[in-house]
Scaffold this motif. Structure first.
Motif, PDB file in Angstrom:
ATOM      1  N   ASP A  93       0.800  -1.224   0.000  1.00 55.38           N
ATOM      2  CA  ASP A  93       0.000   0.000   0.000  1.00 55.38           C
ATOM      3  C   ASP A  93       0.833   1.274   0.000  1.00 55.38           C
ATOM      4  O   ASP A  93       0.307   2.351  -0.308  1.00 55.38           O
ATOM      5  N   LEU A  94       2.108   1.192   0.355  1.00 53.76           N
ATOM      6  CA  LEU A  94       2.920   2.405   0.478  1.00 53.76           C
ATOM      7  C   LEU A  94       3.006   3.124  -0.866  1.00 53.76           C
ATOM      8  O   LEU A  94       3.445   2.552  -1.867  1.00 53.76           O
ATOM      9  N   ASP A  95       2.581   4.390  -0.885  1.00 49.27           N
ATOM     10  CA  ASP A  95       2.564   5.141  -2.135  1.00 49.27           C
ATOM     11  C   ASP A  95       3.691   6.167  -2.230  1.00 49.27           C
ATOM     12  O   ASP A  95       3.745   6.934  -3.193  1.00 49.27           O
ATOM     13  N   LYS A  96       4.583   6.176  -1.252  1.00 45.44           N
ATOM     14  CA  LYS A  96       5.754   7.039  -1.308  1.00 45.44           C
ATOM     15  C   LYS A  96       6.978   6.195  -1.655  1.00 45.44           C
ATOM     16  O   LYS A  96       6.984   4.985  -1.435  1.00 45.44           O
ATOM     17  N   PRO A  97       8.026   6.819  -2.210  1.00 48.94           N
ATOM     18  CA  PRO A  97       9.215   6.048  -2.604  1.00 48.94           C
ATOM     19  C   PRO A  97       9.824   5.315  -1.418  1.00 48.94           C
ATOM     20  O   PRO A  97       9.919   5.852  -0.309  1.00 48.94           O
ATOM     21  N   LEU A  98      10.253   4.077  -1.672  1.00 49.37           N
ATOM     22  CA  LEU A  98      10.873   3.239  -0.647  1.00 49.37           C
ATOM     23  C   LEU A  98      12.258   2.840  -1.131  1.00 49.37           C
ATOM     24  O   LEU A  98      12.420   2.260  -2.213  1.00 49.37           O
ATOM     25  N   VAL A  99      13.259   3.159  -0.323  1.00 52.41           N
ATOM     26  CA  VAL A  99      14.657   2.883  -0.641  1.00 52.41           C
ATOM     27  C   VAL A  99      15.179   1.858   0.359  1.00 52.41           C
ATOM     28  O   VAL A  99      14.832   1.910   1.542  1.00 52.41           O
ATOM     29  N   ALA A 100      16.024   0.932  -0.091  1.00 53.40           N
ATOM     30  CA  ALA A 100      16.607  -0.065   0.816  1.00 53.40           C
ATOM     31  C   ALA A 100      18.119  -0.015   0.737  1.00 53.40           C
ATOM     32  O   ALA A 100      18.701   0.200  -0.334  1.00 53.40           O
ATOM     33  N   ALA A 101      18.753  -0.227   1.894  1.00 51.18           N
ATOM     34  CA  ALA A 101      20.211  -0.312   1.996  1.00 51.18           C
ATOM     35  C   ALA A 101      20.549  -1.694   2.533  1.00 51.18           C
ATOM     36  O   ALA A 101      20.201  -2.026   3.667  1.00 51.18           O
ATOM     37  N   VAL A 102      21.221  -2.516   1.732  1.00 51.07           N
ATOM     38  CA  VAL A 102      21.369  -3.946   2.033  1.00 51.07           C
ATOM     39  C   VAL A 102      22.836  -4.347   2.101  1.00 51.07           C
ATOM     40  O   VAL A 102      23.577  -4.210   1.122  1.00 51.07           O
ATOM     41  N   ARG A 103      23.219  -4.862   3.248  1.00 52.65           N
ATOM     42  CA  ARG A 103      24.546  -5.462   3.437  1.00 52.65           C
ATOM     43  C   ARG A 103      24.374  -6.886   3.943  1.00 52.65           C
ATOM     44  O   ARG A 103      23.366  -7.226   4.564  1.00 52.65           O
ATOM     45  N   GLY A 104      25.374  -7.695   3.699  1.00 50.12           N
ATOM     46  CA  GLY A 104      25.372  -9.042   4.266  1.00 50.12           C
ATOM     47  C   GLY A 104      24.230  -9.902   3.750  1.00 50.12           C
ATOM     48  O   GLY A 104      23.886  -9.861   2.569  1.00 50.12           O
ATOM     49  N   ARG A 105      23.617 -10.641   4.650  1.00 49.97           N
ATOM     50  CA  ARG A 105      22.581 -11.593   4.256  1.00 49.97           C
ATOM     51  C   ARG A 105      21.222 -10.915   4.145  1.00 49.97           C
ATOM     52  O   ARG A 105      20.835 -10.111   4.995  1.00 49.97           O
ATOM     53  N   ALA A 106      20.510 -11.251   3.084  1.00 47.72           N
ATOM     54  CA  ALA A 106      19.112 -10.855   2.904  1.00 47.72           C
ATOM     55  C   ALA A 106      18.368 -12.127   2.529  1.00 47.72           C
ATOM     56  O   ALA A 106      18.399 -12.565   1.371  1.00 47.72           O
ATOM     57  N   VAL A 107      17.728 -12.739   3.518  1.00 48.95           N
ATOM     58  CA  VAL A 107      17.171 -14.088   3.370  1.00 48.95           C
ATOM     59  C   VAL A 107      15.653 -14.041   3.463  1.00 48.95           C
ATOM     60  O   VAL A 107      15.088 -13.346   4.310  1.00 48.95           O
ATOM     61  N   GLY A 108      14.969 -14.816   2.625  1.00 52.25           N
ATOM     62  CA  GLY A 108      13.512 -14.916   2.700  1.00 52.25           C
ATOM     63  C   GLY A 108      12.852 -13.561   2.535  1.00 52.25           C
ATOM     64  O   GLY A 108      13.012 -12.889   1.515  1.00 52.25           O
ATOM     65  N   VAL A 109      12.105 -13.142   3.550  1.00 50.18           N
ATOM     66  CA  VAL A 109      11.447 -11.844   3.493  1.00 50.18           C
ATOM     67  C   VAL A 109      12.471 -10.712   3.401  1.00 50.18           C
ATOM     68  O   VAL A 109      12.168  -9.624   2.910  1.00 50.18           O
ATOM     69  N   GLY A 110      13.713 -10.981   3.822  1.00 51.50           N
ATOM     70  CA  GLY A 110      14.777 -10.008   3.649  1.00 51.50           C
ATOM     71  C   GLY A 110      15.073  -9.728   2.187  1.00 51.50           C
ATOM     72  O   GLY A 110      15.543  -8.647   1.830  1.00 51.50           O
ATOM     73  N   LEU A 111      14.774 -10.704   1.335  1.00 45.65           N
ATOM     74  CA  LEU A 111      14.868 -10.500  -0.113  1.00 45.65           C
ATOM     75  C   LEU A 111      13.540 -10.032  -0.683  1.00 45.65           C
ATOM     76  O   LEU A 111      13.487  -9.063  -1.444  1.00 45.65           O
ATOM     77  N   THR A 112      12.443 -10.715  -0.342  1.00 51.69           N
ATOM     78  CA  THR A 112      11.175 -10.416  -1.019  1.00 51.69           C
ATOM     79  C   THR A 112      10.669  -9.007  -0.735  1.00 51.69           C
ATOM     80  O   THR A 112       9.989  -8.419  -1.568  1.00 51.69           O
ATOM     81  N   MET A 113      11.008  -8.429   0.430  1.00 55.69           N
ATOM     82  CA  MET A 113      10.577  -7.050   0.679  1.00 55.69           C
ATOM     83  C   MET A 113      11.255  -6.077  -0.280  1.00 55.69           C
ATOM     84  O   MET A 113      10.717  -5.003  -0.567  1.00 55.69           O
ATOM     85  N   ILE A 205       5.692  12.001  -7.975  1.00 58.62           N
ATOM     86  CA  ILE A 205       6.340  10.719  -7.678  1.00 58.62           C
ATOM     87  C   ILE A 205       5.313   9.697  -7.200  1.00 58.62           C
ATOM     88  O   ILE A 205       5.310   8.537  -7.619  1.00 58.62           O
ATOM     89  N   ARG A 206       4.416  10.114  -6.310  1.00 55.98           N
ATOM     90  CA  ARG A 206       3.412   9.185  -5.786  1.00 55.98           C
ATOM     91  C   ARG A 206       2.497   8.695  -6.908  1.00 55.98           C
ATOM     92  O   ARG A 206       2.161   7.506  -6.979  1.00 55.98           O
ATOM     93  N   GLN A 207       2.081   9.607  -7.784  1.00 61.58           N
ATOM     94  CA  GLN A 207       1.209   9.211  -8.890  1.00 61.58           C
ATOM     95  C   GLN A 207       1.933   8.255  -9.841  1.00 61.58           C
ATOM     96  O   GLN A 207       1.347   7.282 -10.332  1.00 61.58           O
ATOM     97  N   THR A 208       3.206   8.539 -10.091  1.00 56.77           N
ATOM     98  CA  THR A 208       3.977   7.670 -10.980  1.00 56.77           C
ATOM     99  C   THR A 208       4.113   6.274 -10.382  1.00 56.77           C
ATOM    100  O   THR A 208       3.915   5.268 -11.072  1.00 56.77           O
TER     101      THR A 208
END
Length: 253
Positions: A93-113, A205-208
């Motif tokens: 549902d989030l309609d604002k930009p979402l940025v992720a910063a990923v180090r090390g392991r990203a497993v399961g939901v750590g990847l799918t999110m 941005i939100r509309q896009t």
């Protein structure tokens, strides 16, 4: 709330930081609840233009906290009523930009999110994996739609079926991330991108983003995945898979 999730707003960016480094940021129900509240609140907070999710320590997230998750699976009712799925709906549902910063392991939901993020910065040596089938489960977070859309069927199926990790450089080459950088500058680069987004016309941005995504369809798929996930958690396959995991042995299916 929980001490393992920190949130703060700086320069119009809401930072959501998982802070359970000693457990590789394995996510508990309380952590899901805290992150959900932050995401839902961001939608109506005019001081927030961008959301950034990251983590303390060497790892982004080892996925669900196994002990916590097994307790949910043994209870009555559907997993779709849990805090996990409230978090997934908040991502959809989030309609604002979402940025992720990923180090090390990203497993399961750590990847799918990450499939719900608009910009992703990964460490070149990060390890991303989706080992759901290794635990006799099925994927979640609408990833059965989103991951093949990004990678194509063959690559997505391999990630799901074999559960083997890919590194951050490969993830970037495959389109799962925007930037692959040295682990020491992941947060710096992610913040820079978030600040650049915050300078853009917020409604445009939100509309896009809204035109690029169908939140309703994703939630419908999440519910379908969740019902199958719930059934699998109670299956003999999953009992054997989780027992083997806890005993550090190969499962026998």
């Amino acid at each position: 709330m929980t001490e393992f999730v920190k949130t703060y707003v700086e320069d119009s960016v809401l930072h959501i930081v998982m802070d359970r480094a000693d457990k590789k940021n394995a996510i508990t129900q309380a952590m899901y609840m805290a992150m959900t509240e932050a995401l839902v609140g961001a939608r109506t907070d005019d001081s927030v233009r961008v959301v950034m999710i990251g983590a303390k320590g060497e790892n982004f997230s080892a996925g669900n906290d196994i002990a916590d998750f097994m307790q949910i699976g043994q209870g009555e009712g559907s997993l779709t009523d849990s805090d996990v799925f409230r978090f997934l709906k908040a991502l959809a549902d989030l309609d604002k930009p979402l940025v992720a910063a990923v180090r090390g392991r990203a497993v399961g939901v750590g990847l799918t999110m990450l499939l719900h993020c608009d910009l992703v910065v990964v460490a070149k040596d990060a390890q991303l994996s989706a080992p759901f089938i290794n635990l006799a489960l099925v994927p979640e977070a609408a990833s059965t739609l989103l991951l093949p859309r990004v990678l194509g069927h063959a690559r997505a199926f391999e990630l799901f079926a074999l559960g083997e990790p890919i590194d951050g450089s490969q993830a970037c080459d495959w389109g799962l991330a925007n930037r692959a950088v040295h682990a020491s500058v992941v947060d710096t680069v992610a913040v820079e991108l978030a600040l650049r987004l915050a300078e853009r016309a917020p409604n445009a941005i939100r509309q896009t983003k809204g035109l690029m995504r169908d939140a309703g369809a994703m939630w419908e798929l999440m519910l379908r995945e969740g019902e199958i996930f719930s059934a699998q958690m109670r299956s003999p396959e999953a009992v054997e898979a989780f027992s083997a995991f806890m005993q550090k042995r190969k499962p026998s299916f």
